[in-house]
Design a protein around this motif. Structure first.
Motif, PDB file in Angstrom:
ATOM      1  N   ILE A   1       0.873  -1.186   0.000  1.00  0.00           N
ATOM      2  CA  ILE A   1       0.000   0.000   0.000  1.00  0.00           C
ATOM      3  C   ILE A   1       0.906   1.231   0.000  1.00  0.00           C
ATOM      4  O   ILE A   1       1.748   1.389   0.886  1.00  0.00           O
ATOM      5  CB  ILE A   1      -0.905   0.054   1.252  1.00  0.00           C
ATOM      6  CG1 ILE A   1      -1.568  -1.290   1.509  1.00  0.00           C
ATOM      7  CG2 ILE A   1      -1.945   1.159   1.112  1.00  0.00           C
ATOM      8  CD1 ILE A   1      -2.367  -1.334   2.820  1.00  0.00           C
TER       9      ILE A   1
ATOM     10  N   VAL B   1      -6.738   2.068  -0.839  1.00  0.00           N
ATOM     11  CA  VAL B   1      -7.070   0.982   0.091  1.00  0.00           C
ATOM     12  C   VAL B   1      -8.030   1.551   1.131  1.00  0.00           C
ATOM     13  O   VAL B   1      -7.719   2.552   1.780  1.00  0.00           O
ATOM     14  CB  VAL B   1      -5.796   0.428   0.754  1.00  0.00           C
ATOM     15  CG1 VAL B   1      -6.150  -0.500   1.911  1.00  0.00           C
ATOM     16  CG2 VAL B   1      -4.956  -0.302  -0.282  1.00  0.00           C
TER      17      VAL B   1
ATOM     18  N   HIS C   1      -9.996  -0.591   3.499  1.00  0.00           N
ATOM     19  CA  HIS C   1      -9.762  -1.315   4.751  1.00  0.00           C
ATOM     20  C   HIS C   1      -9.072  -2.628   4.482  1.00  0.00           C
ATOM     21  O   HIS C   1      -8.957  -3.054   3.330  1.00  0.00           O
ATOM     22  CB  HIS C   1     -11.054  -1.477   5.565  1.00  0.00           C
ATOM     23  CG  HIS C   1     -12.161  -2.183   4.847  1.00  0.00           C
ATOM     24  ND1 HIS C   1     -12.262  -3.543   4.813  1.00  0.00           N
ATOM     25  CD2 HIS C   1     -13.200  -1.714   4.131  1.00  0.00           C
ATOM     26  CE1 HIS C   1     -13.338  -3.871   4.110  1.00  0.00           C
ATOM     27  NE2 HIS C   1     -13.924  -2.782   3.672  1.00  0.00           N
ATOM     28  N   LEU C   2      -8.600  -3.226   5.569  1.00  0.00           N
ATOM     29  CA  LEU C   2      -7.856  -4.488   5.418  1.00  0.00           C
ATOM     30  C   LEU C   2      -8.824  -5.656   5.547  1.00  0.00           C
ATOM     31  O   LEU C   2      -9.822  -5.581   6.272  1.00  0.00           O
ATOM     32  CB  LEU C   2      -6.782  -4.598   6.503  1.00  0.00           C
ATOM     33  CG  LEU C   2      -5.773  -3.439   6.567  1.00  0.00           C
ATOM     34  CD1 LEU C   2      -4.823  -3.634   7.754  1.00  0.00           C
ATOM     35  CD2 LEU C   2      -4.962  -3.356   5.268  1.00  0.00           C
TER      36      LEU C   2
ATOM     37  N   VAL D   1      -6.877  -6.648   0.944  1.00  0.00           N
ATOM     38  CA  VAL D   1      -7.449  -5.318   1.169  1.00  0.00           C
ATOM     39  C   VAL D   1      -8.707  -5.138   0.328  1.00  0.00           C
ATOM     40  O   VAL D   1      -8.895  -5.792  -0.695  1.00  0.00           O
ATOM     41  CB  VAL D   1      -6.448  -4.191   0.781  1.00  0.00           C
ATOM     42  CG1 VAL D   1      -5.164  -4.283   1.565  1.00  0.00           C
ATOM     43  CG2 VAL D   1      -6.160  -4.176  -0.715  1.00  0.00           C
TER      44      VAL D   1
ATOM     45  N   CYS E   1     -10.299  -2.287  -1.898  1.00  0.00           N
ATOM     46  CA  CYS E   1      -9.845  -1.022  -2.469  1.00  0.00           C
ATOM     47  C   CYS E   1     -10.871  -0.444  -3.438  1.00  0.00           C
ATOM     48  O   CYS E   1     -11.847  -1.116  -3.802  1.00  0.00           O
ATOM     49  CB  CYS E   1      -8.491  -1.192  -3.137  1.00  0.00           C
ATOM     50  SG  CYS E   1      -8.483  -2.387  -4.447  1.00  0.00           S
TER      51      CYS E   1
ATOM     52  N   ASP F   1     -11.876  -6.423  -4.024  1.00  0.00           N
ATOM     53  CA  ASP F   1     -10.925  -6.972  -3.045  1.00  0.00           C
ATOM     54  C   ASP F   1      -9.673  -7.460  -3.760  1.00  0.00           C
ATOM     55  O   ASP F   1      -9.755  -7.975  -4.872  1.00  0.00           O
ATOM     56  CB  ASP F   1     -11.540  -8.175  -2.315  1.00  0.00           C
ATOM     57  CG  ASP F   1     -12.687  -7.751  -1.409  1.00  0.00           C
ATOM     58  OD1 ASP F   1     -12.803  -6.536  -1.132  1.00  0.00           O
ATOM     59  OD2 ASP F   1     -13.463  -8.634  -1.002  1.00  0.00           O
TER      60      ASP F   1
ATOM     61  N   VAL G   1       0.628  -8.202   3.484  1.00  0.00           N
ATOM     62  CA  VAL G   1       0.293  -6.815   3.134  1.00  0.00           C
ATOM     63  C   VAL G   1       1.323  -5.883   3.778  1.00  0.00           C
ATOM     64  O   VAL G   1       1.613  -5.997   4.977  1.00  0.00           O
ATOM     65  CB  VAL G   1      -1.136  -6.450   3.597  1.00  0.00           C
ATOM     66  CG1 VAL G   1      -1.425  -4.974   3.338  1.00  0.00           C
ATOM     67  CG2 VAL G   1      -2.163  -7.322   2.893  1.00  0.00           C
TER      68      VAL G   1
ATOM     69  N   ASN H   1       2.488  -1.980   4.565  1.00  0.00           N
ATOM     70  CA  ASN H   1       2.027  -0.605   4.696  1.00  0.00           C
ATOM     71  C   ASN H   1       3.222   0.324   4.462  1.00  0.00           C
ATOM     72  O   ASN H   1       4.116   0.412   5.294  1.00  0.00           O
ATOM     73  CB  ASN H   1       1.442  -0.440   6.114  1.00  0.00           C
ATOM     74  CG  ASN H   1       1.196   1.012   6.498  1.00  0.00           C
ATOM     75  OD1 ASN H   1       1.183   1.899   5.657  1.00  0.00           O
ATOM     76  ND2 ASN H   1       0.990   1.245   7.796  1.00  0.00           N
TER      77      ASN H   1
ATOM     78  N   VAL I   1      -3.148   3.640   8.272  1.00  0.00           N
ATOM     79  CA  VAL I   1      -3.279   2.247   7.818  1.00  0.00           C
ATOM     80  C   VAL I   1      -3.068   1.286   8.997  1.00  0.00           C
ATOM     81  O   VAL I   1      -3.739   0.271   9.116  1.00  0.00           O
ATOM     82  CB  VAL I   1      -2.303   1.948   6.651  1.00  0.00           C
ATOM     83  CG1 VAL I   1      -2.336   0.479   6.262  1.00  0.00           C
ATOM     84  CG2 VAL I   1      -2.645   2.819   5.444  1.00  0.00           C
TER      85      VAL I   1
ATOM     86  N   ASP J   1      -5.750  -1.739  10.910  1.00  0.00           N
ATOM     87  CA  ASP J   1      -5.455  -3.071  11.441  1.00  0.00           C
ATOM     88  C   ASP J   1      -5.886  -3.167  12.901  1.00  0.00           C
ATOM     89  O   ASP J   1      -6.521  -4.130  13.321  1.00  0.00           O
ATOM     90  CB  ASP J   1      -3.945  -3.304  11.296  1.00  0.00           C
ATOM     91  CG  ASP J   1      -3.498  -4.644  11.851  1.00  0.00           C
ATOM     92  OD1 ASP J   1      -4.284  -5.607  11.757  1.00  0.00           O
ATOM     93  OD2 ASP J   1      -2.367  -4.732  12.366  1.00  0.00           O
TER      94      ASP J   1
END
Ligand SMILES: Cc1cc2nc3c(=O)[nH]c(=O)nc-3n(C[C@H](O)[C@H](O)[C@H](O)COP(=O)(O)OP(=O)(O)OC[C@H]3O[C@@H](n4cnc5c(N)ncnc54)[C@H](O)[C@@H]3O)c2cc1C
Length: 701
Positions: free
Chosen positions: A86, A260, A262-263, A275, A277, A287, A293, A295, A304, A308
């Motif tokens: 990301i 992005v 959310h995770l 993620v 997006c 997705d 992943v 960050n 970000v 999490d």
């Protein structure tokens, strides 16, 4: 074959079963063959290994760059990725390149354009950090020393990986006290020494007279001498882009304008597994699944991390830095100036870049230049600020000492965060995140077949102006031929191809078409990162916008409405983010109009010379008429631009009041280089000369 990858090197980054044996990176890593530890910066990584299919060799480089649309399809259809990054700044693109060249199935998502964040707003130096070496020595701080050493190694790597976008820059340290001379000399010699074989060129001492010869605008009183040392310099946004494009050529699915939101987490294990997006340009959400992943969002690191875990404490302390761009004559062509130790503890610099000068603030610059060089606020051609993603260490009170270091952390759910660091060390940061010894010696987009004389072939084969050819070669490297191929015929005898976007910069229209291939999707992408117009001269960028929007509209099938919106957005960007507002404010600051009555009369007379009908304003037709009478030809577009600079209320005409404000601002030094003012003055002089009767013409025929 499913080999295991090691820790620093990333084995644990991919999740999976907990390991019983000690970390393999204490021995030898399967892929990188190094036994590097975590250099004391990374906490022991708790996690587990999963088997990731690694390529046996570096994958082949794609000849054709996938389009953004193809990349979006790949993101949605290629199944689970090994690594998803990301953030498309230097750090994120570096991570994606490392992972892709290891044969890992890699994705990269950037919510704006590549390099739209801090990575295009740096000081453009590729450096080890002279000041940090000083700290390392004074405080016997081995960690600082290692940071400088690593940065100096990375400096060499970055310069080698894209020689068309970077080069060595001599930087002068002015010395104002005798005792500083041996002190700085020892410091700078140590800097060379630490660089070892990677030293760009040896530093040297200059006498006062030689220093003034090389830097004539330098203030001479109290100057004792100077020391010159070398660091690297680059075109940061283009370098960032070259890294992103190289990653894409090695198979990474990279998409700009994809945010992005959310995770995704595995409901059984709680581990991050991808993620959600959103394509910012179309609004479509989807997705992307990944084993790991990363960050790499610079100043947005904590937002970000909070996706999490809401409770996680902040580790990033953003710190803003402002830069201004002034005309090239404020610094010699190939010599920067830096004072690392000012009374307020800040570094003062002015550095030549793209034929302009980058500096801190005008107030500070003033202290370093001779009294004959008048520093005027009107000389600020562009201004921007960047946010440094400094990483704070909760255990240390001295946040300064860690400020430019980088940290890699892995959360309980497996989200890897890489934060802090600096541009110069992007590759080392990526290596610490993914371990990519494979990328050592890798050449970035454009570097492979580049040579310093490549531009000559561009001139010979395509008939480009020499200045344009040099610019293309030093921006696109060996890909400059692709830009030249699509350059439009000018219709003139010379240059044969290559229509400029604005007359005073070597950017050509074909770069807009090529920029779209390089994933540019907005006019701002073109003026600020594919070309660097917005960073070099906001006014010139503003003038180029309509043509840029026209070309992009053709390439991207924009409607009239979309064109209008793009133009507005780009103008707003220039106005608020690149210093245009400050420039305009200086012009409109009527509270400061202070012309003596005689001057007001003189300027009114000049104005009336153009405003024949006494309308109280002048239009493009008025200017055209005067120019015709003195036999000067100027195309209509240029005239529009000239009037537009002064037309503050944007009603298509210049009122007397606007003209007087302009003249007052010029007198006060708040505005310089106004084309309308120069044009009107010389037209007035011309007309006056034409009016001299024959009997007073000095005896001419
Ligand atoms: C004024 C200034 C001068 C500097 N000068 C130098 C120098 O001369 N030399 C040097 O080596 N270093 C320099 N630095 C440091 C260097 O510029 C930075 O360390 C580096 O650019 C940081 O890169 P990054 O990729 O971590 O962050 P960024 O470039 O900011 O990239 C982060 C990206 O993440 C994206 N993002 C955020 N959230 C999301 C999301 N939810 N989804 C998708 N994408 C997201 C952002 O849009 C952004 O593009 C300077 C810094 C500043 C501020």
């Amino acid at each position: 074959m499913y080999p295991q990858l090691c820790v620093l090197c990333c084995g644990e980054f991919f999740g999976g079963e907990p390991r019983a044996q000690p970390c393999v990176c204490l021995l030898k890593c399967f892929l990188c063959k190094h036994s590097r530890g975590l250099m004391g910066r990374v906490p022991p990584l708790q996690g587990a290994l999963v088997q990731v299919q690694a390529a046996e060799a570096v994958p082949a480089r794609k000849e054709h760059l996938p389009t953004r649309e193809q990349q979006l399809v790949a993101l949605q259809c290629r199944g689970e990725f090994d690594v998803l990054v990301i953030g498309g700044g230097a750090t994120g693109c570096g991570c994606a390149l490392d992972a892709a060249t290891r044969g890992l199935k890699t994705a990269l998502l950037e919510r704006d354009d590549f390099s739209s964040g801090t990575s295009s707003r740096s000081t453009k130096l590729i450096h080890g950090g002279v000041r940090y070496l000083q700290k390392a020595i004074m405080k016997l701080d081995f960690e600082q020393y290692r940071m400088v050493k690593e940065a100096l190694e990375e400096r060499a790597h970055l310069l080698q990986s894209a020689p068309h976008l970077s080069g060595a820059l001599p930087i002068m340290l002015p010395i104002y006290k005798w005792w500083q001379l041996p002190y700085y000399w020892i410091g700078i010699k140590l800097y060379d020494l630490v660089a070892g074989s990677q030293c760009l060129k040896s530093s040297y001492v200059l006498t006062k007279s030689r220093a003034l010869e090389l830097f004539p605008m330098l203030r001479r009183d109290k100057l004792v001498g100077a020391i010159v040392y070398y660091d690297g310099q680059h075109n940061d946004a283009r370098m960032n882009l070259a890294i992103a494009l190289t990653a894409a050529r090695y198979g990474a699915a990279t998409a700009n304008y994809t945010e992005v939101q959310h995770l995704l987490k595995n409901s059984d294990t709680g581990r991050v597994c991808g993620v959600r997006c959103r394509d910012v340009l179309t609004g479509k959400e989807f997705d992307v699944r990944a084993k790991c992943v990363i960050n790499a969002t610079g100043p947005f690191t904590d937002s970000v991390r909070k996706m999490d875990d809401q409770e996680v404490p902040n580790i990033c302390q953003p710190s803003a830095g402002v830069h201004i761009v002034m005309p090239g004559y404020y610094s010699p062509d190939n010599m920067g100036l830096l004072d690392p130790d000012t009374s307020d503890g800040r570094v003062i610099f002015f550095l030549p870049w793209e034929k302009m000068t980058i500096a801190g603030t005008t107030d500070k610059v003033r202290n370093y230049l001779g009294p004959d060089v008048e520093v005027r606020r009107g000389d600020v051609l562009a201004a921007w600020s960047g946010i440094r993603p400094l990483v704070t260490n909760p255990d240390s009170k001295d946040t300064q000492s860690l400020s430019r270091n980088h940290v890699v952390t892995v959360s309980d759910s497996g989200l890897i965060t890489i934060a802090g660091g600096k541009w110069t060390t992007y590759r080392a940061m990526a290596r610490d995140t993914i371990d990519a010894a494979v990328t050592m010696g890798l050449q970035l987009e454009g570097a492979e077949d580049w040579s310093p004389t490549l531009y000559i072939r561009l001139v010979q084969d395509y008939g480009l102006e020499s200045e344009v050819a040099q610019h293309l070669a030093s921006t696109y490297g060996d890909k400059a031929f692709e830009v030249a191929k699509i350059a439009q015929v000018t219709g003139k005898r010379w240059p044969i191809v290559g229509k400029r976007l604005v007359s005073e910069f070597p950017y050509i229209e074909a770069e807009v078409v090529y920029g779209v291939k390089e994933y540019a999707r907005t006019a701002v992408d073109i003026i600020s990162r594919r070309t660097r117009l917005a960073f070099l001269n906001v006014q010139a960028a503003d003038e180029a916008l309509p043509r840029i929007v026209d070309i992009m509209a053709k390439e991207l099938n924009w409607s009239e409405q979309k064109k209008k919106e793009e133009l507005e957005t780009a103008k707003t960007f220039l106005y608020y983010e690149m210093g245009y507002k400050v420039k305009t404010d200086q012009l409109t600051d009527s509270s400061e109009i202070s012309l003596v009555p005689a001057d007001i009369e003189r300027y009114k007379k000049r104005f009336r010379m153009f405003d024949k009908d006494k309308k109280g304003f002048i239009t493009i037709l008025d200017v055209q008429r005067v120019l015709q009478s003195i036999s000067v030809q100027m195309d209509e577009n240029t005239l529009h631009e000239i009037l537009n600079e002064v037309d503050l209320n944007k009603n298509g005409q210049v009122e007397l009041n606007e003209f007087l404000q302009l003249m007052s601002a010029i007198q006060k030094g708040r505005v310089s280089g106004s084309r309308l003012a120069v044009l009107m003055k010389s037209a007035e002089e011309n007309l006056r000369r034409q009016c001299i009767p024959v009997d007073r013409s000095g005896g001419g025929l």
